[in-house]
Design a protein around this motif. Structure first.
Motif, PDB file in Angstrom:
ATOM      1  N   UNK A 133      44.553  36.116  59.191  1.00 28.13           N
ATOM      2  CA  UNK A 133      44.265  36.473  57.793  1.00 28.13           C
ATOM      3  C   UNK A 133      43.889  37.940  57.660  1.00 28.13           C
ATOM      4  N   UNK A 134      43.100  38.446  58.584  1.00 28.54           N
ATOM      5  CA  UNK A 134      42.698  39.862  58.574  1.00 28.54           C
ATOM      6  C   UNK A 134      43.921  40.766  58.705  1.00 28.54           C
ATOM      7  N   UNK A 183      38.005  48.031  45.715  1.00 28.96           N
ATOM      8  CA  UNK A 183      37.719  46.666  45.267  1.00 28.96           C
ATOM      9  C   UNK A 183      38.036  45.643  46.351  1.00 28.96           C
ATOM     10  N   UNK A 184      37.117  44.724  46.576  1.00 30.83           N
ATOM     11  CA  UNK A 184      37.292  43.658  47.558  1.00 30.83           C
ATOM     12  C   UNK A 184      38.287  42.629  47.033  1.00 30.83           C
ATOM     13  N   UNK A 185      39.228  42.214  47.913  1.00 30.36           N
ATOM     14  CA  UNK A 185      40.122  41.124  47.531  1.00 30.36           C
ATOM     15  C   UNK A 185      40.035  39.944  48.492  1.00 30.36           C
ATOM     16  N   UNK A 215      38.551  34.212  48.222  1.00 30.94           N
ATOM     17  CA  UNK A 215      39.637  34.946  47.569  1.00 30.94           C
ATOM     18  C   UNK A 215      39.608  34.671  46.071  1.00 30.94           C
ATOM     19  N   UNK A 216      40.190  35.577  45.308  1.00 24.54           N
ATOM     20  CA  UNK A 216      40.308  35.390  43.860  1.00 24.54           C
ATOM     21  C   UNK A 216      41.667  34.757  43.568  1.00 24.54           C
ATOM     22  N   UNK A 217      41.641  33.588  42.891  1.00 26.96           N
ATOM     23  CA  UNK A 217      42.872  32.840  42.661  1.00 26.96           C
ATOM     24  C   UNK A 217      43.067  32.530  41.185  1.00 26.96           C
ATOM     25  N   UNK A 268      45.618  34.892  49.985  1.00 27.90           N
ATOM     26  CA  UNK A 268      45.172  36.269  50.218  1.00 27.90           C
ATOM     27  C   UNK A 268      46.059  37.236  49.446  1.00 27.90           C
ATOM     28  N   UNK A 269      47.361  37.001  49.460  1.00 23.72           N
ATOM     29  CA  UNK A 269      48.287  37.842  48.697  1.00 23.72           C
ATOM     30  C   UNK A 269      48.032  37.706  47.196  1.00 23.72           C
TER      31      UNK A 269
END
Length: 121
Positions: free
Chosen positions: A11-12, A37-39, A54-56, A101-102
């Protein structure tokens, strides 16, 4: 290398392959940012579990149907952030986490950078 560590590195590495992504360590965890900005948040918990946040905006409701997912704390869940937690031996849906993640990147990155990342990566 144990599967949790391998999953973390997968993932990293994927997150860092995205345009203008870079790694930071502002707390006791790894965060990947685009510009400032953190994703994605990646960390190992005190009990050894792997945590991923993660933001979804598109698939957050679907993500929360999984036992391993919860709304992210600190009020971030209200903004579409989802946290996933995996212990050693758990089935980790790496392909789905890579896509999430994408998706998080596309939600956070400036539009010109987000457009460079295909919807299926």
């Amino acid at each position: 290398m144990a599967f949790l560590e391998l999953s973390f590195e997968t993932l990293r590495t994927h997150a860092l392959s995205l345009p203008e992504a870079w790694e930071d360590h502002p707390w006791s965890e790894t965060v990947i940012k685009v510009r400032k900005k953190i994703f994605v948040f990646l960390s190992f918990q005190k009990d050894g579990a792997l945590a991923v946040s993660v933001k979804l905006p598109q698939s957050g409701e679907f993500a929360l149907l999984h036992d391993f997912a919860t709304p992210t704390g600190y009020g971030l869940g209200k903004s579409g952030w989802v946290s996933c937690r995996f212990a050693e031996g758990d089935d980790i849906p790496l392909d789905m986490l890579v896509e999430w993640t994408s998706q998080s990147y596309r939600a956070i990155a400036p539009k010109k950078l987000a457009a460079l990342v295909a919807m299926d990566t």
